[in-house]
Write an enzyme that holds these catalytic residues in place. Sequence first.
Site, mmCIF file in Angstrom:
data_model
loop_
_atom_site.group_PDB
_atom_site.id
_atom_site.type_symbol
_atom_site.label_atom_id
_atom_site.label_comp_id
_atom_site.label_asym_id
_atom_site.label_seq_id
_atom_site.Cartn_x
_atom_site.Cartn_y
_atom_site.Cartn_z
ATOM 1 N N GLY A 188 -5.648 -42.288 -23.457
ATOM 2 C CA GLY A 188 -6.100 -41.125 -23.836
ATOM 3 C C GLY A 188 -7.292 -41.146 -24.744
ATOM 4 O O GLY A 188 -7.903 -40.207 -25.043
ATOM 5 N N SER A 189 -7.810 -42.259 -24.853
ATOM 6 C CA SER A 189 -9.093 -42.485 -25.782
ATOM 7 C C SER A 189 -10.355 -41.587 -25.219
ATOM 8 O O SER A 189 -10.939 -40.995 -26.075
ATOM 9 C CB SER A 189 -9.372 -43.784 -26.104
ATOM 10 O OG SER A 189 -9.632 -44.505 -24.882
ATOM 11 N N SER A 190 -10.494 -41.663 -24.014
ATOM 12 C CA SER A 190 -11.815 -41.065 -23.480
ATOM 13 C C SER A 190 -11.741 -39.702 -23.664
ATOM 14 O O SER A 190 -12.784 -38.574 -24.083
ATOM 15 C CB SER A 190 -12.176 -41.480 -22.316
ATOM 16 O OG SER A 190 -10.815 -40.951 -21.234
ATOM 17 N N GLU A 213 -15.103 -34.770 -17.815
ATOM 18 C CA GLU A 213 -14.299 -35.804 -17.134
ATOM 19 C C GLU A 213 -14.195 -35.735 -15.948
ATOM 20 O O GLU A 213 -14.381 -36.724 -15.209
ATOM 21 C CB GLU A 213 -13.189 -36.224 -18.181
ATOM 22 C CG GLU A 213 -13.372 -36.597 -19.564
ATOM 23 C CD GLU A 213 -12.396 -37.356 -20.016
ATOM 24 O OE1 GLU A 213 -12.351 -38.589 -19.895
ATOM 25 O OE2 GLU A 213 -11.212 -36.697 -20.641
ATOM 26 N N ASP A 220 -4.305 -35.656 -21.395
ATOM 27 C CA ASP A 220 -4.632 -36.146 -22.366
ATOM 28 C C ASP A 220 -5.811 -35.217 -23.307
ATOM 29 O O ASP A 220 -5.627 -35.216 -24.555
ATOM 30 C CB ASP A 220 -5.524 -37.382 -21.961
ATOM 31 C CG ASP A 220 -4.714 -38.747 -21.609
ATOM 32 O OD1 ASP A 220 -3.353 -38.689 -21.988
ATOM 33 O OD2 ASP A 220 -4.961 -39.419 -20.927
#
Length: 211
Positions: free
Chosen positions: A1-3, A35, A47
Amino acid sequence: GSSSTYTVGLLNALYAHNGRFAGAERLAREACSIEIERCGAPIGKQDQYIAAFGGLQFIQFNPDETVYVDPIICSPRTKQQLERRLLMLYTGNTRQTGDILREQQANTERDEARRASLARMVELAHALRAALIADDLAAFGELLHEGWVRKRELASGISSPQIDGWYARARAAGAAGGKILGAGGGGFLLLYAPEERHEAIVAALPELRPT
């Protein structure tokens, strides 16, 4: 889930810089648009929504593209016990999640058995929610375990012989269940186990780093 977390955070910062307030739903929705629609990432919406809303949430994705976010109401003691029993270990492995997610999407579109696994994973999410609301953690580990077993069936890159070996050793050392976080293939291994078994689990997996 970083992006997704980065995208939500950047949007929030840009709104604040311009003296404007954006609520959680707007941040999540716009992060998804950036995204998925603009960047073409083969990802879902979970996310972005959890990054925007935070907390312990039950998130439902509807056929009409709407998203319902409902907080899971359980006792503070249940939340504390859950936090204490979760153990997260860094595998040291990195991966291209896009490749895994594209394979998963293609497989579930054409394979009835994999679609059935997805449907069962939805049932497990509802079961976990019910258990938490009832302040009952007795079945949490086994539900997590079945979810991981089902997830592994969706694409070849989700797990590996190395990951399977780590998971088997963790279970033998006392973990009731667990999963690789995110798309799979590496990253972080999350385990659920009684607190008194954490030391033994960490000792059984010396190549992984507790976080």
